[in-house]
Design a protein around this motif. Structure first.
Motif, short mmCIF file in Angstrom:
data_model
loop_
_atom_site.label_atom_id
_atom_site.label_comp_id
_atom_site.label_asym_id
_atom_site.label_seq_id
_atom_site.Cartn_x
_atom_site.Cartn_y
_atom_site.Cartn_z
N LEU A 258 8.56 0.21 -3.61
CA LEU A 258 7.53 -0.02 -4.61
C LEU A 258 6.30 0.85 -4.37
O LEU A 258 5.71 1.39 -5.32
CB LEU A 258 7.12 -1.49 -4.60
CG LEU A 258 6.02 -1.92 -5.57
CD1 LEU A 258 6.46 -1.71 -7.02
CD2 LEU A 258 5.65 -3.38 -5.33
N TYR A 289 1.26 -7.13 -6.38
CA TYR A 289 1.16 -5.99 -7.29
C TYR A 289 1.10 -6.50 -8.72
O TYR A 289 1.86 -7.38 -9.12
CB TYR A 289 2.36 -5.06 -7.11
CG TYR A 289 2.27 -4.24 -5.83
CD1 TYR A 289 1.82 -2.91 -5.87
CD2 TYR A 289 2.61 -4.79 -4.61
CE1 TYR A 289 1.72 -2.17 -4.71
CE2 TYR A 289 2.50 -4.05 -3.44
CZ TYR A 289 2.06 -2.75 -3.49
OH TYR A 289 1.94 -2.00 -2.33
N ARG A 292 2.60 -2.99 -11.23
CA ARG A 292 3.08 -2.06 -10.20
C ARG A 292 1.94 -1.38 -9.45
O ARG A 292 2.15 -0.38 -8.77
CB ARG A 292 4.03 -1.02 -10.80
CG ARG A 292 5.28 -1.62 -11.44
CD ARG A 292 6.24 -0.53 -11.90
NE ARG A 292 6.76 0.24 -10.77
CZ ARG A 292 7.78 -0.13 -10.01
NH1 ARG A 292 8.39 -1.28 -10.24
NH2 ARG A 292 8.20 0.64 -9.02
#
Length: 360
Positions: A258, A289, A292
């Protein structure tokens, strides 16, 4: 660097008879927010009648994540400069009880599937008999006006959803998961049903209502769940939109995939601290997050220091390391424990301001 010193359902049904309507108190006062961007609070603080139910069926991590994120997400619709925050009072025990029960002729507002029904999970052709999808409903209230005459002006809710269900198959308990899309579809349907139910309560016909959906399932037992959708409703207008939130652990493959930059920076912190002190040291990161992008990072550091100077020096050193994280918009909190005792908390605010709190 600034240094500051910081001086089940059965229970719900039994208690439901104690419910009372929202009442204005002539002794109400407003406690101003300590920091900019936070809400002033209305006191005397009235604990919600539903607190016992929430405390029984939600874990500590989810209680804190749901409450803090619901408050933070509500700021978009109820600005801190214009509204005062209060504990939820619209859903008393009787109302909450009816909502978390199954839908039936006698209980049409129930948010869980009817008894005896098969719930499609969205995973192939798998269905679960008597699924319990909605676990809880959390509420916050927002007021306008003065301390002597506060007026309820907005409501926020989090519908807590179970993505993992227990299915009895051939007399054996089997865990079945609801697909993300199916959970979103069912959650938004129940969100609209909740809004319609609230509109039937006296004086709630036109009040702004913010409803969120929270998935209580997590990728790791040490992490909370996540918000998956929200919607803002005024009168009959409003619709839901998907949220993209998740928690990950550092170190982990998920974190590396990620966010390789923060993952690398966490590795640098681990290396630096392990070289700093000769004893065994444990360092774990937990990060949230949003869309993202790193929103919040908690770093838990456990040391085995033998002297005050070691603790003081390591805390100061760790504070300097936090300033090296490249994502400057995220809040970073480091908890330093010596064995089992918390000795220091370091926070790097979203604006970069660094605060050290010693707790010994």
């Amino acid at each position: 660097m600034r240094r500051r010193w910081m001086i089940g359902l059965a229970i719900l049904l039994v208690m439901a008879g104690c419910s009372k309507p929202i009442e204005e108190d002539p002794n109400d006062i407003i406690v101003p927010a300590i920091e900019k961007g936070e809400y002033a609070m209305l006191i005397p603080f009235d604990s919600s009648e539903t607190r016992q139910y929430h405390g029984t069926y939600l874990g500590r991590m989810d209680i804190m994540e749901i409450g803090s994120r619901l408050e933070e997400k509500s700021k978009e619709h109820f600005p801190t400069d214009d509204f005062i925050l209060g504990e939820g009072q619209v859903l008393n025990l009787a109302k909450l009880s009816s909502l978390v029960k199954r839908e039936s002729t006698e209980n049409p507002q129930g948010l869980n599937p009817p008894k005896g029904s098969q719930f499609p999970t969205g995973v192939g052709s798998i269905s679960v008999l008597d699924a319990v999808v909605v676990a809880d409903v959390i509420e916050l209230n927002f007021y306008t006006g003065s301390a002597s005459n506060p007026k309820l002006a907005g409501l926020s809710f989090a519908i807590v959803l179970n993505q993992t269900l227990t299915s009895m198959e051939n007399n054996v308990a089997v865990q079945r998961s609801i697909s993300d899309q199916r959970l979103y579809e069912y959650g938004t349907d129940m969100g609209r049903k909740l809004e319609a139910y609230l509109r039937k309560i006296p004086d709630m016909e036109n009040i702004p209502i913010y409803i969120t959906l929270y998935n209580s399932s997590s990728a790791d037992a040490t992490l909370p769940g996540k918000f998956i959708a929200d919607g803002y409703f005024t009168g009959r207008a409003g619709q839901f939109a998907k949220n993209t939130e998740q928690w990950v652990l550092f170190p982990s493959d998920a974190a590396e995939t990620l966010d390789s930059v923060t993952s690398s920076e966490m590795k640098s912190v681990r290396t630096a601290l392990k070289e700093f002190i000769p004893e065994t040291i444990a360092i774990i990161g937990q990060a949230r997050y949003v869309d993202r992008k790193l929103d919040f990072l908690r770093i838990n550091v456990v040391i085995q220091a033998k002297t005050y100077a070691e603790i003081h020096a390591l805390t100061q050193y760790l504070g300097s390391l936090l300033e090296n994280f490249s994502d400057k918009g995220a809040v970073i909190v480091a908890n330093v424990k010596n064995y089992n005792d918390t000795v220091a908390i370091i926070q790097r605010a979203a604006d970069g301001d660094l605060t050290v709190i010693y707790t010994y």
